[in-house]
Scaffold this motif. Structure first.
Motif, short mmCIF file in Angstrom:
data_model
loop_
_atom_site.label_atom_id
_atom_site.label_comp_id
_atom_site.label_asym_id
_atom_site.label_seq_id
_atom_site.Cartn_x
_atom_site.Cartn_y
_atom_site.Cartn_z
N ALA A 167 38.61 38.66 35.75
CA ALA A 167 39.33 39.58 36.63
C ALA A 167 40.60 40.12 35.97
CB ALA A 167 39.68 38.89 37.95
N GLU A 168 41.26 39.29 35.16
CA GLU A 168 42.50 39.72 34.49
C GLU A 168 42.25 40.85 33.49
OE1 GLU A 168 43.96 36.11 32.74
OE2 GLU A 168 45.06 35.56 34.56
N GLN A 169 41.00 41.05 33.08
CA GLN A 169 40.67 42.11 32.13
C GLN A 169 40.45 43.47 32.79
OE1 GLN A 169 41.01 41.40 28.87
NE2 GLN A 169 41.65 39.46 29.76
N CYS A 170 40.47 43.49 34.13
CA CYS A 170 40.28 44.75 34.85
C CYS A 170 41.41 45.71 34.48
CB CYS A 170 40.29 44.48 36.35
SG CYS A 170 40.28 45.99 37.34
N PRO A 171 41.09 46.96 34.12
CA PRO A 171 42.13 47.91 33.72
C PRO A 171 43.18 48.14 34.81
CG PRO A 171 40.03 49.04 34.01
CD PRO A 171 39.75 47.57 34.08
N HIS A 172 42.79 48.07 36.06
CA HIS A 172 43.75 48.31 37.15
C HIS A 172 44.65 47.10 37.38
CE1 HIS A 172 41.15 51.82 38.83
NE2 HIS A 172 41.69 52.07 37.65
N ILE A 173 44.22 45.90 36.96
CA ILE A 173 45.09 44.72 36.96
C ILE A 173 46.12 44.91 35.84
CG2 ILE A 173 45.17 42.28 36.28
CD1 ILE A 173 44.37 42.49 39.13
N ILE A 174 45.64 45.28 34.67
CA ILE A 174 46.51 45.47 33.51
C ILE A 174 47.57 46.54 33.80
CG2 ILE A 174 46.56 46.26 31.08
CD1 ILE A 174 43.68 44.91 30.89
N GLN A 175 47.18 47.60 34.53
CA GLN A 175 48.11 48.69 34.87
C GLN A 175 48.99 48.35 36.08
OE1 GLN A 175 45.59 52.14 35.50
NE2 GLN A 175 44.52 51.77 33.58
N GLY A 176 48.75 47.21 36.72
CA GLY A 176 49.56 46.81 37.87
C GLY A 176 49.27 47.57 39.15
N LYS A 177 48.08 48.18 39.25
CA LYS A 177 47.73 48.98 40.43
C LYS A 177 47.16 48.14 41.58
CE LYS A 177 46.25 53.24 38.06
NZ LYS A 177 45.06 54.09 37.85
N ILE A 178 46.53 47.02 41.26
CA ILE A 178 45.80 46.25 42.27
C ILE A 178 46.05 44.75 42.09
CG2 ILE A 178 43.92 47.96 42.40
CD1 ILE A 178 42.20 45.99 40.74
N THR A 179 45.57 44.00 43.08
CA THR A 179 45.48 42.54 42.98
C THR A 179 44.01 42.22 43.20
OG1 THR A 179 47.23 42.69 44.66
CG2 THR A 179 46.85 40.56 43.71
N ILE A 180 43.53 41.18 42.58
CA ILE A 180 42.16 40.74 42.80
C ILE A 180 42.18 39.30 43.28
CG2 ILE A 180 39.91 40.23 41.77
CD1 ILE A 180 40.32 42.55 39.86
N GLU A 181 41.57 39.07 44.44
CA GLU A 181 41.41 37.70 44.95
C GLU A 181 40.05 37.22 44.45
OE1 GLU A 181 40.86 35.50 49.25
OE2 GLU A 181 42.05 37.34 49.16
N VAL A 182 40.04 36.11 43.72
CA VAL A 182 38.81 35.56 43.14
C VAL A 182 38.37 34.39 44.01
CG1 VAL A 182 37.74 34.56 41.09
CG2 VAL A 182 39.59 36.24 40.84
N ARG A 183 37.17 34.48 44.59
CA ARG A 183 36.68 33.45 45.50
C ARG A 183 35.31 32.94 45.06
NH1 ARG A 183 38.90 33.67 50.75
NH2 ARG A 183 37.77 31.70 50.93
N PRO A 184 35.18 31.61 44.89
CA PRO A 184 33.86 31.06 44.59
C PRO A 184 32.95 31.22 45.81
CG PRO A 184 35.58 29.37 44.39
CD PRO A 184 36.22 30.60 44.95
N ILE A 185 31.70 31.52 45.57
CA ILE A 185 30.72 31.63 46.65
C ILE A 185 30.08 30.26 46.83
CG2 ILE A 185 28.55 32.69 47.37
CD1 ILE A 185 29.55 35.24 46.00
N MET A 186 30.15 29.76 48.06
CA MET A 186 29.64 28.43 48.34
C MET A 186 28.12 28.39 48.21
SD MET A 186 30.15 26.21 51.85
CE MET A 186 31.92 26.41 51.82
N GLU A 187 27.63 27.42 47.48
CA GLU A 187 26.19 27.25 47.33
C GLU A 187 25.70 26.37 48.48
OE1 GLU A 187 24.28 27.30 43.89
OE2 GLU A 187 25.87 28.32 42.80
N ILE A 188 24.78 26.89 49.26
CA ILE A 188 24.23 26.11 50.39
C ILE A 188 22.83 25.67 50.00
CG2 ILE A 188 23.57 26.18 52.82
CD1 ILE A 188 25.74 28.35 53.15
N PRO A 189 22.61 24.34 49.93
CA PRO A 189 21.28 23.85 49.57
C PRO A 189 20.22 24.34 50.55
CG PRO A 189 22.88 22.05 49.67
CD PRO A 189 23.54 23.28 50.23
N GLN A 190 19.08 24.72 50.01
CA GLN A 190 17.99 25.23 50.88
C GLN A 190 17.28 24.10 51.58
OE1 GLN A 190 17.55 28.43 51.45
NE2 GLN A 190 19.16 28.96 50.02
#
Length: 115
Positions: free
Chosen positions: A92-115
């Motif tokens: 996410a830190e490599q996103c050009p808009h992060i580098i330019q200071g335009k946005i924030t990115i919230e990084v969330r793991p997706i919960m794995e639910i056993p089948q």
């Protein structure tokens, strides 16, 4: 083992609504170029920009955690795969808009639910 992560793109919705069509296309081109890099490294799963209109449904939950400034909103999302939360955040830190200071990115793991 690779896990899935949701990247929530947060930015100033008021600023976005004042963009010219040219500025919107430039922003989209920069993000598409980054997504092409993610595809090359087999990290990208999916993603879409979101329109500025929204409607909140349900009770507002009081939290001690992250507060969303009233002018800030989610303008898009990406789903990626990575080995860990740290690696997903590094991507996410490599996103050009992060580098330019335009946005924030919230990084969330997706919960794995056993089948």
């Amino acid at each position: 083992m690779m896990k899935k992560f949701l990247l929530l793109i947060r930015e100033d919705i008021n600023r976005l609504s004042q963009f010219s069509e040219e500025e919107i296309q430039q922003d989209i081109a920069e993000m598409n170029s980054w997504v092409e890099e993610l595809i090359k490294f087999d990290s990208f799963i999916s993603g879409e920009p979101l329109e500025n209109d929204y409607q909140l449904v349900g009770k507002q939950v009081e939290t001690d955690g992250l507060f969303i400034d009233s002018k800030e909103g989610i303008s898009g999302y990406l789903m990626i795969q990575a080995e860990s939360l740290e690696q997903a955040a590094a991507i996410a830190e490599q996103c050009p808009h992060i580098i330019q200071g335009k946005i924030t990115i919230e990084v969330r793991p997706i919960m794995e639910i056993p089948q």
